[in-house]
Design an enzyme around this catalytic site. Structure first.
Site, PDB file in Angstrom:
ATOM      1  N   ASP A   1      14.666 -35.153  25.908  1.00 33.81           N
ATOM      2  CA  ASP A   1      15.380 -35.277  24.633  1.00 33.81           C
ATOM      3  C   ASP A   1      16.290 -36.495  24.606  1.00 33.81           C
ATOM      4  O   ASP A   1      16.251 -37.296  23.663  1.00 33.81           O
ATOM      5  CB  ASP A   1      16.200 -34.014  24.356  1.00 33.81           C
ATOM      6  CG  ASP A   1      15.333 -32.791  24.120  1.00 33.81           C
ATOM      7  OD1 ASP A   1      14.267 -32.938  23.505  1.00 33.81           O
ATOM      8  OD2 ASP A   1      15.723 -31.694  24.556  1.00 33.81           O
TER       9      ASP A   1
ATOM     10  N   SER B   1      13.796 -24.393  30.748  1.00 28.69           N
ATOM     11  CA  SER B   1      14.981 -25.179  30.429  1.00 28.69           C
ATOM     12  C   SER B   1      16.127 -24.595  31.249  1.00 28.69           C
ATOM     13  O   SER B   1      16.475 -23.420  31.094  1.00 28.69           O
ATOM     14  CB  SER B   1      15.285 -25.085  28.930  1.00 28.69           C
ATOM     15  OG  SER B   1      16.507 -25.755  28.639  1.00 28.69           O
TER      16      SER B   1
ATOM     17  N   ARG C   1      30.721 -27.192  27.652  1.00 36.98           N
ATOM     18  CA  ARG C   1      30.443 -28.163  26.589  1.00 36.98           C
ATOM     19  C   ARG C   1      31.690 -28.853  26.038  1.00 36.98           C
ATOM     20  O   ARG C   1      31.678 -30.066  25.839  1.00 36.98           O
ATOM     21  CB  ARG C   1      29.656 -27.487  25.458  1.00 36.98           C
ATOM     22  CG  ARG C   1      28.242 -27.068  25.870  1.00 36.98           C
ATOM     23  CD  ARG C   1      27.454 -28.239  26.448  1.00 36.98           C
ATOM     24  NE  ARG C   1      26.072 -27.899  26.743  1.00 36.98           N
ATOM     25  CZ  ARG C   1      25.529 -27.892  27.939  1.00 36.98           C
ATOM     26  NH1 ARG C   1      26.282 -28.191  29.002  1.00 36.98           N
ATOM     27  NH2 ARG C   1      24.257 -27.599  28.112  1.00 36.98           N
TER      28      ARG C   1
END
Length: 431
Positions: A27, A184, A106
């Site tokens: 990605d 993933s 994050r």
């Protein structure tokens, strides 16, 4: 390629530098040329943030960045992330039954990337998240507080993994196999998540091959460890002081040998999608179990009951990546007040996939051994067991009264119905 991406809705002239959250995977790799070709940026810099990933991930990111001819920055944020993880322990931070890991990482990653972008004079920030997951929201909650533009090529161009693979092959981009593996996987200091491929089927039973941090439960001899807490934060292991990062790493290894910290769950994402996730979190499980056991010793019943509501709300904000939201800070004020008494030691037994608190001790214990003991006649000097008789009489009184009233009303209604039915029957006979 099977299809062309839809160009983003922008009229900006080619200029400026964009900082890309860069992992070196498919990605983010395809985002590099797309940010130039489709968005018109002069330059792209990659930023990888270390929150405890395996060394090989940084090697791969560096190799890919070099092959792309892109400036690449690696930021060490393990200490900041570890501090946030231990903060989450104070809040017993779990979401739908598993410790928060990726969610807490994050905001830390986003802040670090923003710092680099501002230092390097970037005009925009970009990530490779899709429009289906949580991470896009967590990154952008931090970035949109700045004056930099925020870009999401995979989401905005409607890219698929198949399209990305073909695009990478056509452009000769340095990616292997298009997806880098069957699953993933996201790894940080606090947790390891595995999703995708056959794991997307809720009925599929995963094998041991999906696990890396934990061995199959039951293969290691039982062991115990002692954790020391000061005001809700763990500061010691087996009588020795440890810094946060080293402590978490040590517990991941020790508890992982016992198969501790596995979660297989159907998770509700922020956008409403339900996804199947597998997690490993040995250290987090040990620390959360120990902390909750110590709270059970030192907090009053009312404090424990109310704190569960506060903890649940904090975990929701943490899951959303909003760890700096005003509500989060307000919740933490209450949490910190309760933690002033969460000081002491907890003994935890590691065995068969479980981390069980088997002993706890604190100067703040809201506990009297003599009062609770069945071998003592009195409760305290001025409270005898017989004093509970009055309490027992009142306990449940309102419920008993309500049930009795309901039964009386039902009996009267039945009697009335029977009487009305009898009068009607006599009237019919007389005719």
């Amino acid at each position: 390629m099977t299809s062309d991406p839809t160009s983003p809705d922008t009229t900006a002239e080619p200029s400026g530098t964009v900082a890309l959250a860069f992992s070196g995977g498919l990605d983010t790799t395809v985002c590099v040329p797309l940010l130039k070709e489709e968005y018109g940026y002069d330059d792209v810099i990659g930023v990888t943030v270390d929150v405890g990933q395996p060394r090989k991930e940084f090697d791969e990111a560096e190799e890919t960045a070099e092959a792309l001819g892109m400036d690449h920055f690696v930021v060490d944020a393990k200490d900041e992330f570890a501090d946030l993880c231990l903060q989450s322990v104070k809040a017993n931070g779990t979401y739908q039954g598993y410790p928060l890991g990726t969610a807490l990482a994050r905001p830390v990653i986003a802040e670090a990337i923003l710092d680099v972008a501002q230092e390097e004079g970037c005009t925009a920030l970009a990530h490779g998240c899709t429009g289906k997951g949580n991470d896009q929201l967590r990154f952008e909650a931090v970035w949109r507080a700045s004056d930099l533009d925020v870009l999401a090529p995979v989401r905005e161009l409607g890219l698929t993994r198949e399209w990305e693979s073909e695009y990478a092959e056509e452009k000769g981009l340095p990616v292997e196999g298009g997806d880098g593996g069957r699953w993933s996987i996201d790894t940080n200091l606090w947790s390891r998540s595995v999703e995708g491929s056959e794991l997307e089927d809720p009925a599929h039973v995963p094998g041991e091959e999906i696990y890396d941090w934990t061995q199959a439960p039951g293969n290691a001899e039982t062991e115990t460890l002692e954790l020391t807490f000061e005001q809700g934060e763990v500061v010691g292991l087996d009588g020795e002081q440890w810094d946060a990062v080293a402590l978490i790493e040590e517990l991941n290894e020790r508890a992982g040998k016992h198969g501790i910290g596995r979660t297989d769950t159907m998770e509700d994402r922020m956008l409403g999608l339900k996804v199947r996730e597998n997690y490993e979190h040995p250290a987090a499980t040990v620390l959360l179990n120990a902390h909750e056991a110590l709270e059970g010793l030192v907090l009053t019943q009312e404090e424990r009951a109310f704190k569960q509501q506060i903890d649940q709300r904090w975990a929701q904000k943490g899951y959303e990546g909003l760890v700096d939201a005003p509500l989060t800070k307000a919740l933490e004020s209450f949490i910190e007040q309760t933690q002033t008494k969460v000081t002491g030691t907890v003994t935890v037994k590691l065995d068969g996939g479980q981390a069980r608190p088997v002993g706890r001790e604190s100067d703040y214990a809201v506990y009297s051994e003599s009062a609770a003991s069945f071998n003592e006649e009195a409760v305290t000097d001025d409270i005898e067991q017989n004093d509970a008789t009055g309490v027992a009489k009142y306990h449940g009184f309102q419920s008993r009264l309500a049930n009795r009233v309901a039964q009386n009303v039902a009996a009267k209604q039945a009697e009335t119905a029977a009487t009305d039915g009898g009068e009607t029957a006599e009237s019919d006979d007389s005719e």
